[in-house]
Design an enzyme around this catalytic site. Structure first.
Site, mmCIF file in Angstrom:
data_model
loop_
_atom_site.group_PDB
_atom_site.id
_atom_site.type_symbol
_atom_site.label_atom_id
_atom_site.label_comp_id
_atom_site.label_asym_id
_atom_site.label_seq_id
_atom_site.Cartn_x
_atom_site.Cartn_y
_atom_site.Cartn_z
ATOM 1 N N THR A 44 -51.582 88.940 -60.218
ATOM 2 C CA THR A 44 -50.163 89.272 -60.218
ATOM 3 C C THR A 44 -49.577 89.149 -61.615
ATOM 4 O O THR A 44 -48.743 89.970 -62.034
ATOM 5 C CB THR A 44 -49.408 88.334 -59.250
ATOM 6 O OG1 THR A 44 -49.940 88.520 -57.943
ATOM 7 C CG2 THR A 44 -47.909 88.625 -59.246
ATOM 8 N N HIS A 47 -50.296 92.228 -63.494
ATOM 9 C CA HIS A 47 -49.343 93.301 -63.149
ATOM 10 C C HIS A 47 -48.045 93.139 -63.945
ATOM 11 O O HIS A 47 -47.482 94.107 -64.458
ATOM 12 C CB HIS A 47 -49.024 93.279 -61.642
ATOM 13 C CG HIS A 47 -50.156 93.740 -60.776
ATOM 14 N ND1 HIS A 47 -50.545 95.054 -60.701
ATOM 15 C CD2 HIS A 47 -50.990 93.050 -59.960
ATOM 16 C CE1 HIS A 47 -51.569 95.152 -59.854
ATOM 17 N NE2 HIS A 47 -51.864 93.958 -59.394
#
Lengths: 350, 350, 350, 350
Positions: A44, A47
């Site tokens: 994450t 990202h």
């Protein structure tokens, strides 16, 4: 606590991150301030670092990101009753409201109004971080800092494997990122047998072997046929359990093909788009059960993880391939985003 | 198959057994004749041998007893459709009616009209034995004969531990007979941690260590306090799971004392009389669950056991301490009944 | 809120209670002050009123007792974030610590350090009561006050019946006190069939019929044989599920006798002493599961109860036989302690 | 039994069926001959009748089709031990092999080598039918013939609803064919609340109301928004359980949208093609569980169904809208295939 600290932050929309000095945050009601001892990079975070479509829609800079860490409580806010200064803690990254229908039903980890540390709140890529007391997990003193720091993602794997109920079950795992490697170790600890692990990097698959996979497949190698191999290994029956941690549509499809009738498919990996599914043959006629997993049970999963770690049943350390300084964060993201994977979990020490 | 065979039989009411020549039995409809390759002595066989009160009330001599074995199918009766001559099988000892409410409910192993091989029918302490096709389990060719022969009692342990749901759970096991030692191995394979094992013989507890117990207690040693030790090891919380395989009233009582609130108590050991129970504090206020176990799921347990054995997760061989000839059966019973235990499982080869 | 209120209190050790004026309590951190609109008398209150052995050992006067009620939030303490003045609430009487191993495991209702409202803290037999925000349950506005007030004991029955998993199951319930009558209604709503209810008072058993029992037994009537009747009604099979809410040793014994092999026995009623149990025949050979129940899931049970009530599946009102003024509390206790029962649940209105 | 009988058969590939005289079949080993008293038309029979793509690929004419029926045993084949001439039975249509990994695992209803009565074997649209003894279910004498005949599809609904675990759950059902209407009745009997039923025919939805739906939606009516309505009825939370019995892609999509986080989606309806699924938002982030259902548990579902029927908890008779003669089969298929539905279940009497 007065003073300033360094933090890895996204100062504005766009890719990358910066090392910035910021004031040490103050804990509010029912919050604690933790001195970060070790923090790990999650997919994450990649990202967010890259500022992809998902990140652009969700993240509101300026933001200190990062949500996996261990550390020491150094200050408690008003209303804190269970934690004390000096406590050695890790953080549950899911911050539930505690009062919605889902929370009331004992499923806080998927609260209808869920906030995530380092995504919706200021995170832990810093020397200090503030977390709700309700999200702090007290560690055994003997647990190494870098292991304590990766319990959040390890907990995903523990929860996933526990839901899959693997003891004495033939188990196929897709994904050789840290999630899949952790799940391999947990499945091995919990008595899955045999364990097949399918991935895309020889470096990672070798770690998968160390974690307990009986047989690994590099799906990019010529002639590799995961489904055929699993069927061959089981007299044509297939796997009792499929644990999908890659998010690849091909893996999802192969997982259903390799699953036996009446088997269990646990979905954890996030595909980048909608998938197509042969609901008839893969689910209904097959009598299959599909279990979607997000987060970890608060805190049943943590208790089980602690028992696995403290009793030595599970050793996740082969997955933690790198420990670097927090100031070297760029190196960490380079490792995480290299076309050919040469890392497992990267831990940063502030 | 024509001819005669030798068998260990109880010819009349009373203690002991004899080696007798008897005709090789013929398989009836839906039955198979198996050449016995290895057969193991169960505690139940000791009851029959000694002719205690239970045996006197249940057993109708003449009887060939014994119900744990592996062997080769040598003849099939009419209506047999799944097995062939040459198949390598072990026997499920529970013979269900298949049509009562309990069987219809998927619980054949506790059929309301249950018959037990070698107890209610002629058994396997012989060169040949007849069993219903429905009770035959086909083994992997690689499974050693002496391990294949002890799957019936090992299956008790597998079923017990699976019902206890032990992965990541703090597990206390009572009983250092074969059942407890097998359960220790299964619990270890399935990720229980830590595992405490309490018994009465140092010889057996040493095997328990080999099978995976983290800590063992000889309850006959001075100063040993199982409950206190478990509480100390768990910051006062207690065990998540108690597996009771001794049948001793003291063990049952201590098991409940050591069980944490909301824990699971699995009862397998058979006390010789009624017990007294503090239902309020041990069950109701504790929010405990008690699960009674008899037999093994037909055949989910066998599938899980096969996966555990074939994948190498579970190695029960340390428990099989003796292999002797069937003609030496008296030596086997002497071992099983010695005041100081010096055996685990005793396997006899016809 | 300034001022005084009346309360039913135990001022000193000994039997009885008094109506006393006391200051309206102030909510502390994370607590709320509730104006009590309806409050019900529990069997536990009778123990306190009578000052039996249990009460003498547990209760520390002076104490306002009572723990079942509904009302309106009139003041919120510091740190309260989910509730507002004017909210219509009922109370969960179990006050968990929130941080012990049991709480962390999602079993707050049996917290290792559990406190009970009106037993370990000042209760609700008063015009106002203080409860932790975490123990307040917000009601639908349409729920009548007297029904809202009995949700705590009704929740016991909901939890018990849900654990028993009764849809399509033959269900035998012991106990015609409010718990058994509520359980009868919940079992009926949840599709148990048939439902047998055994009790000791014709008055109560008639309510049991209204709540949905197919057949009732007054075990004090000559010739009544619950076990025989259940076996006769089931072709000799027995009940799938036994729900024990009487605490009578005879009921417990009969419950196990009437339970089929592989059935589930749920224990809620509190015997006054240890019981004797035929663990072999009643649990182990029977393959039975025993589930001890205390309290209600926080708050899964409350959600299910709300759905049952709000959708009209469950109407507990026949069990609420009396509504009196709080000042008439002596009449309430007289009803609850009469040798021949002529009440179900007694609700008092302050 | 000598002689001939009439049967509704597909004599060759192509649409339609014919009434033909054929010899009464003889039961083979472990089979019984049943005099058919009532037989019902299933959607599968309509596929066969119409000779669609699925039928053309699966069915091998000549075939007597039909698989739902009740009747009387009139002859037993060799090896039959549990049934007698005169027994009143219905048929489980799934014919398992009994020895594959799936069967051994207790999941015979989805046997890896499953055969289906009237699809893979000669069926029951006839005066007599042969079934394996192992697929016969003995009925209570009091059960009406036409109800006994529809237990196979009713069993689908019972199994589906039991897996959905609906007591005290907010339940949304899609599909107003017999499966959805039966499921509505079972969900009501089992304590679901509220129950929303979405379908396409006012005639059928009216039956759904009778069966216990609290609110029905005709999705073809202008302005109907099932998802919005369910969210409105639940303060925005959504349904705890979605039972999908229509197979319509739109229903599947809406079902996931209406499902709350942590809810359960049970898939029974067969879409005509692959579906697309937002695995991320509908399953993973939602923490949802999807359960595929095919058939009925053999025979746990039948036991629960019998208890529901015999105790009066469930009355499926409103769904059985037509009883006609077997010779009028064309009328039955006309009813089943009419553009505007005016029937529920059609039962034919030979």
């Amino acid at each position: 606590m007065q003073g300033s600290m360094i933090a890895v932050a996204k100062r504005a929309a766009g890719s990358g991150a910066e090392l910035v000095p910021v004031p040490i945050p103050a804990p509010g009601p029912c919050e604690v301030l933790v001195k970060v001892r070790a923090t790990a990079i999650c997919g994450t975070d990649v990202h967010i670092f890259r500022w992809d479509k998902w990140a652009a829609g969700r993240i509101k800079p300026p933001l200190i990101f990062g949500h996996e860490f261990s550390g020491e409580v150094v200050e408690t806010g008003p209303g804190v009753t269970k934690l004390n200064v000096g406590d050695y803690v890790s953080a549950e990254s899911h911050i539930p409201c505690g009062s919605c229908y889902v929370c009331k039903n004992g499923q806080k980890h998927i609260c209808a109004d869920l906030k995530i540390l380092g995504v919706d709140t200021q995170g832990c890529f810093a020397e200090y971080a503030v977390i709700p007391e309700a999200c702090a997990w007290r560690n055994e003193p003997s647990l190494p800092l870098h292991i304590a720091a990766i319990q959040e993602p390890l907990g995903n794997a523990v929860y996933t494997v526990m839901e899959a109920n693997v003891p004495g079950k033939r188990t196929l795992i897709f994904g050789d990122g840290p999630a899949g490697l952790f799940a391999t170790g947990v499945a091995r600890a919990a008595g899955a047998g045999p364990i097949w692990l399918a991935g895309t990097f020889n470096f990672a698959l070798a770690i998968g072997k160390t974690m307990g996979a009986d047989r690994t497949f590099n799906v990019r190698s010529p002639g590799v046929d995961v489904v055929r191999s699993v069927l061959d290994d089981t007299h044509g029956t297939g796997a009792d359990v499929v644990i999908e941690m890659s998010g690849a549509p091909k893996a999802i499809a192969e997982g259903f093909s390799a699953l036996r009738k009446g088997g269990t498919f646990v979905a954890f990996g996030i595909p980048s788009d909608r998938i197509t599914l042969d609901l008839n043959n893969d689910v209904i006629f097959k009598g299959a059960t599909i279990i979607g997993i997000n987060g970890r049970l608060m805190f049943r999963t943590w208790l089980q993880m602690a028992n696995l770690l403290n009793s030595g049943r599970l050793d996740p350390s082969p997955v933690v391939t790198h420990q670097i300084g927090l100031r070297e964060f760029q190196k960490g993201f380079d490792l995480m985003t290299a076309p050919e994977r040469t890392c497992g979990k990267v831990v940063m020490i502030p």
